[in-house]
Write an enzyme that holds these catalytic residues in place. Sequence first.
Site, PDB file in Angstrom:
ATOM      1  N   GLY A   1       0.770  -1.239   0.000  1.00  0.00           N
ATOM      2  CA  GLY A   1       0.000   0.000   0.000  1.00  0.00           C
ATOM      3  C   GLY A   1       0.795   1.279   0.000  1.00  0.00           C
ATOM      4  O   GLY A   1       0.206   2.357  -0.107  1.00  0.00           O
TER       5      GLY A   1
ATOM      6  N   TYR B   1       1.624  -2.274 -11.999  1.00  0.00           N
ATOM      7  CA  TYR B   1       0.251  -2.384 -12.512  1.00  0.00           C
ATOM      8  C   TYR B   1       0.145  -1.868 -13.948  1.00  0.00           C
ATOM      9  O   TYR B   1      -0.880  -1.307 -14.339  1.00  0.00           O
ATOM     10  CB  TYR B   1      -0.737  -1.687 -11.563  1.00  0.00           C
ATOM     11  CG  TYR B   1      -0.617  -2.196 -10.149  1.00  0.00           C
ATOM     12  CD1 TYR B   1      -1.025  -3.485  -9.839  1.00  0.00           C
ATOM     13  CD2 TYR B   1      -0.045  -1.422  -9.139  1.00  0.00           C
ATOM     14  CE1 TYR B   1      -0.882  -3.983  -8.546  1.00  0.00           C
ATOM     15  CE2 TYR B   1       0.098  -1.912  -7.846  1.00  0.00           C
ATOM     16  CZ  TYR B   1      -0.322  -3.198  -7.561  1.00  0.00           C
ATOM     17  OH  TYR B   1      -0.172  -3.688  -6.289  1.00  0.00           O
TER      18      TYR B   1
ATOM     19  N   TYR C   1      -8.729   4.026 -13.602  1.00  0.00           N
ATOM     20  CA  TYR C   1      -8.756   4.798 -12.345  1.00  0.00           C
ATOM     21  C   TYR C   1      -8.601   6.297 -12.579  1.00  0.00           C
ATOM     22  O   TYR C   1      -8.346   7.034 -11.623  1.00  0.00           O
ATOM     23  CB  TYR C   1      -7.600   4.394 -11.417  1.00  0.00           C
ATOM     24  CG  TYR C   1      -7.351   2.926 -11.256  1.00  0.00           C
ATOM     25  CD1 TYR C   1      -8.232   2.126 -10.536  1.00  0.00           C
ATOM     26  CD2 TYR C   1      -6.212   2.337 -11.800  1.00  0.00           C
ATOM     27  CE1 TYR C   1      -7.980   0.779 -10.372  1.00  0.00           C
ATOM     28  CE2 TYR C   1      -5.964   0.987 -11.634  1.00  0.00           C
ATOM     29  CZ  TYR C   1      -6.852   0.215 -10.919  1.00  0.00           C
ATOM     30  OH  TYR C   1      -6.594  -1.114 -10.765  1.00  0.00           O
TER      31      TYR C   1
ATOM     32  N   GLU D   1       4.302  -6.320   2.302  1.00  0.00           N
ATOM     33  CA  GLU D   1       3.997  -6.835   0.961  1.00  0.00           C
ATOM     34  C   GLU D   1       3.949  -5.692  -0.050  1.00  0.00           C
ATOM     35  O   GLU D   1       2.934  -5.497  -0.726  1.00  0.00           O
ATOM     36  CB  GLU D   1       2.634  -7.537   0.961  1.00  0.00           C
ATOM     37  CG  GLU D   1       2.477  -8.684   1.944  1.00  0.00           C
ATOM     38  CD  GLU D   1       1.027  -9.156   2.055  1.00  0.00           C
ATOM     39  OE1 GLU D   1       0.133  -8.559   1.415  1.00  0.00           O
ATOM     40  OE2 GLU D   1       0.792 -10.121   2.798  1.00  0.00           O
TER      41      GLU D   1
ATOM     42  N   CYS E   1     -10.601   1.168 -30.130  1.00  0.00           N
ATOM     43  CA  CYS E   1     -11.870   1.797 -30.512  1.00  0.00           C
ATOM     44  C   CYS E   1     -12.765   2.059 -29.306  1.00  0.00           C
ATOM     45  O   CYS E   1     -13.819   1.424 -29.136  1.00  0.00           O
ATOM     46  CB  CYS E   1     -12.588   0.911 -31.514  1.00  0.00           C
ATOM     47  SG  CYS E   1     -11.549   0.639 -32.941  1.00  0.00           S
TER      48      CYS E   1
HETATM   49  N1  LLP Z   1      -0.925  -7.192  -0.566  1.00  0.00           N
HETATM   50  C1  LLP Z   1      -2.206  -7.387  -0.927  1.00  0.00           C
HETATM   51  C2  LLP Z   1      -3.005  -8.356  -0.192  1.00  0.00           C
HETATM   52  C3  LLP Z   1      -2.752  -6.640  -1.985  1.00  0.00           C
HETATM   53  O1  LLP Z   1      -4.024  -6.818  -2.325  1.00  0.00           O
HETATM   54  C4  LLP Z   1      -1.945  -5.699  -2.671  1.00  0.00           C
HETATM   55  C5  LLP Z   1      -2.491  -4.924  -3.788  1.00  0.00           C
HETATM   56  C6  LLP Z   1      -0.596  -5.551  -2.276  1.00  0.00           C
HETATM   57  C7  LLP Z   1      -0.125  -6.302  -1.211  1.00  0.00           C
HETATM   58  C8  LLP Z   1       0.343  -4.603  -2.951  1.00  0.00           C
HETATM   59  O2  LLP Z   1      -0.101  -3.285  -2.851  1.00  0.00           O
HETATM   60  P1  LLP Z   1       0.859  -2.069  -3.276  1.00  0.00           P
HETATM   61  O3  LLP Z   1       2.047  -2.087  -2.362  1.00  0.00           O
HETATM   62  O4  LLP Z   1       1.270  -2.290  -4.677  1.00  0.00           O
HETATM   63  O5  LLP Z   1       0.007  -0.873  -3.108  1.00  0.00           O
HETATM   64  N2  LLP Z   1      -4.224  -2.021  -9.950  1.00  0.00           N
HETATM   65  C9  LLP Z   1      -4.200  -0.971  -8.967  1.00  0.00           C
HETATM   66  C10 LLP Z   1      -3.608  -1.427  -7.659  1.00  0.00           C
HETATM   67  C11 LLP Z   1      -4.304  -2.628  -7.074  1.00  0.00           C
HETATM   68  C12 LLP Z   1      -3.694  -3.114  -5.789  1.00  0.00           C
HETATM   69  C13 LLP Z   1      -4.288  -4.407  -5.375  1.00  0.00           C
HETATM   70  N3  LLP Z   1      -3.699  -4.997  -4.196  1.00  0.00           N
HETATM   71  C14 LLP Z   1      -3.459   0.230  -9.545  1.00  0.00           C
HETATM   72  O6  LLP Z   1      -3.049   0.186 -10.701  1.00  0.00           O
HETATM   73  O7  LLP Z   1      -3.331   1.254  -8.877  1.00  0.00           O
END
Ligand code: LLP
Length: 410
Positions: free
Chosen positions: A230, A366, A310, A264, A338
């Site tokens: 996150g 992503y 988004y 994570e 398209c």
């Molecule tokens: N752990 C879990 C359980 C998750 O669901 C996620 C992301 C992460 C770790 C990693 O999160 P990060 O550190 O990358 O924020 N497609 C979206 C982001 C979706 C994130 C989903 N879960 C975008 O392009 O912004």
Amino acid sequence: MLHAEGVSLEAIADTVGTPVYVYSRAHFENRYQMLLDAMAPLDVVICYAVKANSNLGVLRVFAELGAGFDIVSGGELQRVISIGAEPQSVVFSGVGKSVAEIDLALKLNIGCFNVESAAELDRIATRAELLARVAPISVRINPDVDADTHPYISTGLRENKFGVPVGQAIDLYRRAAANDALDVHGIDCHIGSQLTSVGPLAEACSHLIEIVDELKNSGIQIEHIDMGGGLGVSYSGEREIDLDEYGRRLNELIGERDIKLLLEPGRFLVANGGVLLTRVEYLKPESCAEHKNFAVVDAAMNDLLRPALYQAWHDVVPVTTPADTTAEQCWDIVGPVCESGDFLAHERTLALSEGDLLAVLSAGAYGMVQSSNYNTRGRPAEVLVDGSNFQIVRRRETTMDQLRLELNEG
Ligand code: LLP
């Protein structure tokens, strides 16, 4: 001219073609180290969130750094195993783990299942018993905190589908502890993505700590707290999450407890270590609508979905300096797909000519992983830069790659 480490982006585009994703190994390494440093002196394991960028070349970088991996599917598990990563370093998240995925993870002896519901706990126990294994588990808590991010990527609120409410956690742990097929290892949460303030994360952590202490009093020892990912990054010069503050708060909250910290992160490690290179195919100045200038480029929403899905902002910059004679104008950067929703950027002031090479920044997370074959477009190539060298870590998809699955050719 723009470079990735010691390699000119133009040289990559000339050799590999466009669109192409380009990643920087040095960036990934620096970010990993930054995060480790910020968490000291806590005993921390960084489990890279594979979903952010699952290219095998990228996974190898993190494996070499000693990272663990956070996966959300059997497919991601196979990716991690295929690069020779240690299964014990893997945590398995996600609300919908299938029987086949659970069995694969049990047979490979992964480090921990992050369990998202009572039903999933029962299924894991049943499968473990059948396979004569003991499943290591952690319960994902939904701490009901507002992560203050885009609703699609907010996951820690009561109304989201993720995790178990705080009030049900203790009972679930008791059930797990009483089952010989399960071994309680940890507790986890993930409240959302692209978080820019530490407050909600600290609040979530304090809920987890309360549960850890309560469990200890009932004889259940938790070995690790997994705070999920996150951590927000800067897409256009805005302030990133304050890592040092996050490290400080987690150190304070965890205190003297003999407990390991797992993180994570996905985006934090890779987003700003990647660009998407694309060439201008056509310019349509004021042709469709008055005061609307469209630059049609060869990358589209199927290559980078974030802007369309988004309304995400990605900076777009020219790779080479425009000729003095080209005037700046306000452009919508759109793709060939398209759909009117097919855009990479709206209203950018740029001096553009046909054939120009552009870099869409902060595309390391992503990006490729959310690409598709919409309009039967082949997915882009991917390149990993290391110092003055670059390597194609995924070749461009051909149309035959797609048709093969439909032509009974295996
Ligand atoms: N752990 C879990 C359980 C998750 O669901 C996620 C992301 C992460 C770790 C990693 O999160 P990060 O550190 O990358 O924020 N497609 C979206 C982001 C979706 C994130 C989903 N879960 C975008 O392009 O912004």
